[in-house]
Design a protein around this motif. Sequence first.
Motif, short mmCIF file in Angstrom:
data_model
loop_
_atom_site.label_atom_id
_atom_site.label_comp_id
_atom_site.label_asym_id
_atom_site.label_seq_id
_atom_site.Cartn_x
_atom_site.Cartn_y
_atom_site.Cartn_z
N LEU A 42 0.83 -1.20 0.00
CA LEU A 42 0.00 0.00 0.00
C LEU A 42 0.87 1.26 0.00
CD1 LEU A 42 -2.94 0.96 0.08
CD2 LEU A 42 -2.79 0.99 2.58
N ILE A 43 1.96 1.24 0.77
CA ILE A 43 2.89 2.37 0.78
C ILE A 43 3.50 2.55 -0.61
CG2 ILE A 43 5.12 3.16 1.70
CD1 ILE A 43 4.30 1.86 4.36
N ASN A 44 3.87 1.46 -1.24
CA ASN A 44 4.41 1.54 -2.61
C ASN A 44 3.39 2.17 -3.56
OD1 ASN A 44 7.03 0.40 -2.41
ND2 ASN A 44 6.16 -1.66 -2.29
N ALA A 45 2.14 1.74 -3.45
CA ALA A 45 1.11 2.20 -4.39
C ALA A 45 0.81 3.69 -4.20
CB ALA A 45 -0.17 1.38 -4.20
N ILE A 46 0.76 4.14 -2.95
CA ILE A 46 0.40 5.54 -2.70
C ILE A 46 1.58 6.48 -2.92
CG2 ILE A 46 -0.37 7.18 -0.93
CD1 ILE A 46 -2.00 4.98 0.33
N ILE A 55 9.34 -0.23 -4.33
CA ILE A 55 10.51 0.28 -3.63
C ILE A 55 10.62 -0.37 -2.25
CG2 ILE A 55 11.56 2.35 -2.61
CD1 ILE A 55 11.71 2.22 -5.65
N MET A 56 9.53 -0.38 -1.49
CA MET A 56 9.53 -1.11 -0.21
C MET A 56 9.36 -2.59 -0.48
SD MET A 56 9.81 1.15 2.23
CE MET A 56 9.20 0.29 3.69
N PRO A 57 10.09 -3.46 0.22
CA PRO A 57 9.93 -4.90 0.01
C PRO A 57 8.50 -5.32 0.34
CG PRO A 57 11.26 -4.45 1.96
CD PRO A 57 11.09 -3.16 1.25
N ALA A 58 7.87 -6.04 -0.58
CA ALA A 58 6.45 -6.38 -0.40
C ALA A 58 6.15 -7.76 -0.96
CB ALA A 58 5.57 -5.33 -1.07
N SER A 59 7.04 -8.72 -0.74
CA SER A 59 6.77 -10.08 -1.19
C SER A 59 5.90 -10.79 -0.17
CB SER A 59 8.10 -10.83 -1.39
OG SER A 59 8.85 -10.81 -0.19
N LYS A 288 -3.19 -3.89 -7.33
CA LYS A 288 -3.73 -3.44 -8.62
C LYS A 288 -3.56 -1.93 -8.78
CE LYS A 288 -5.06 -7.57 -9.68
NZ LYS A 288 -4.20 -8.36 -10.58
N GLY A 289 -3.64 -1.18 -7.66
CA GLY A 289 -3.42 0.26 -7.74
C GLY A 289 -1.99 0.58 -8.16
N ARG A 305 -9.73 1.44 -6.50
CA ARG A 305 -10.30 2.37 -5.51
C ARG A 305 -9.23 3.09 -4.68
NH1 ARG A 305 -16.03 0.02 -3.23
NH2 ARG A 305 -16.61 -1.28 -5.00
N LEU A 306 -8.01 3.10 -5.15
CA LEU A 306 -6.94 3.77 -4.42
C LEU A 306 -7.13 5.29 -4.33
CD1 LEU A 306 -4.26 3.04 -3.00
CD2 LEU A 306 -3.09 3.52 -5.15
N PRO A 307 -7.62 5.97 -5.37
CA PRO A 307 -7.77 7.43 -5.28
C PRO A 307 -8.63 7.91 -4.11
CG PRO A 307 -7.92 6.74 -7.58
CD PRO A 307 -7.92 5.49 -6.75
N ALA A 308 -9.64 7.14 -3.72
CA ALA A 308 -10.49 7.55 -2.59
C ALA A 308 -9.70 7.60 -1.29
CB ALA A 308 -11.68 6.60 -2.46
#
Length: 624
Positions: A42-46, A55-59, A288-289, A305-308
């Motif tokens: 979520l941090i990567n996406a935003i 950028i942040m490890p997210a496996s 998906k975002g 729905r990330l923009p909301a």
Amino acid sequence: MKDHELMDAAIEERLHQIEGRMRTDKVMVAFVGEFSRGKSELINAIFFAGYKRRIMPASAGRTTMCPTELGYDADVPPCLRLLPIETRLQPKALTEWRAVPEKWTRIDLDVNNPAELAQALEKVAEVRIVSREEARALGFWHDMTPEDNPPVDTCGLVEVPRWRHALVNMAHPLLKQGLVILDTPGLNAIGAEPELTVSLIPQAQAVVFILAADTGVTKSDMAIWREHLVTDSENADARLVVLNKIDTLWDELSTPARVREQIGRQCAATAELLGISAEQVFPVSAQKGLLAKVTDDAALLRESRLPALEAALGVGLLGRRQGLLRSEMSAGIADLRAQAGRVMQIRRRDLAEQALELKGLRGKNAAVINHMRARVHQEQIEFDVSGAKIHAIRSVHLKLLRELFTILGASTLKAELGDLNRALRQRGIKLGAKKAYNQTFQRLREGLGRAQATGIEIQTMFVAIFRQLNAEHGFSLQPPKEPDLLRFERDLELVERSHLQYLGVSNALKLATPDFSDRLVRALATRLRAVYESALSEVELWNKSAAAQLDVQLRERRRNFGHRLEAIERIQQAATGLDERIADIVQQEAALNQLDARLLVLTERLLDVPQSSEPVVFAALKTA
């Protein structure tokens, strides 16, 4: 203002404080949740989709092994700093370790190279393989709760995080705006850092609690919410709940309407379970975002729905913070204008009095002029008598002020914490810990009450002497508003509540561990020191504001006496001196009016900040 002696010490300090806040004030957003809920994704996406990769490890699995703060400090080059887990063996709070940079492992970052940046940040997931004895010493193995302990390998060794805390400093557009991102490991994990839950998260301006749409609110999720994130209704809107991984509900065999209905039911059920409004729950697909932003797929971004969620963070929470800063600056500029206006009004009145006196001397003989000098001398003597009274009153004022500083001082706080420290550091189950907490915080609240009463007494003294000087000498002294020390009771309440979570039955075994309770005590002392230092700072600024205002107007009046005597001397020495002096006063009045106009222009420029419908931080989200 300094060039024209219009800046008193209190106003200067207030302006420096506001400037410092503007330059360094941080807005922390903490991302909290159990393992594998998608916090890092979520941090990567935003925040980091602009790099067109993770950028942040997210496996899959446990990726964030230690709390990771991302922020920006212009005085430090881009780097990753890592605090070794072994620092837990030493009696020092996490906050104190921040001031010891040589104990951190530092890795320089190339923020223009996404691949290298991502590789460097993978270090936050590093682990160490240690014996059970070492794991126990570090706080990751508890004999009394074997079900919570990490798995043991065939050699009898266990896995623990390599690092205790990570600090990432990089010039990302959002971080440069003052945003701080806190990525946390599971708060209920064995060995979780107490300072994370009693200091960092309670002080965050926003907390994003992440759940998984495919699992809903699990028992461990509920435990984190109840123990660490439930807050009072006043700050309830600062807690956002993200129902992540809604793409797991996307079913090709179902219609889009049915999928939306299912997601809606999940959101409603989540809101009901957590006791919050449905508007605080945001269904999102972080993966998906991120993919949508990387591939510039607008349709997929809408589906995610990330923009909301971004709008809620930017316009709602972060925008409110900017509004508070704007209000504080406006108040500071208003104080500056008022103080400068009072000084200039005194100067105008003094110039008018001098001009009236001098015009009255036209055509008068030496005897009249000598009489004028004698009258000015007499006024000066009477004024000096008032100065002696002021000195006597100030000695009483300083005595009361010392009492106030003692109540809020570090030694008093240390003494108040003594009994609590002993109660928490005793071995075994600490049955009296809650009582010791209650008694300690009750004494602290009573101390704030005494401090407030003393402050009111000092304020009453200010009002009386200011009124007397205004009446007798035409001063324009305005007593500053006394500090509201009782508002710090609210801060004490928040500190107390964040600590009381550890005094219940569910955490009794954790608290029985000496190293855990030691870290808890150090975290408590750090937060209470911050509260009391803020209160002391407010008292000092209030006192300085009153004293500086008085000093300025006393100085102006003494200077006025000097100018009047000087003018009389010049008139006696030269027949033309009278008209020259009157002309000089007219020029001084014109210069004073120009100065006033210039000050108005400069302060208006400071206050003329464009009122945007969305804060700068959120605007940067769109371009990062």
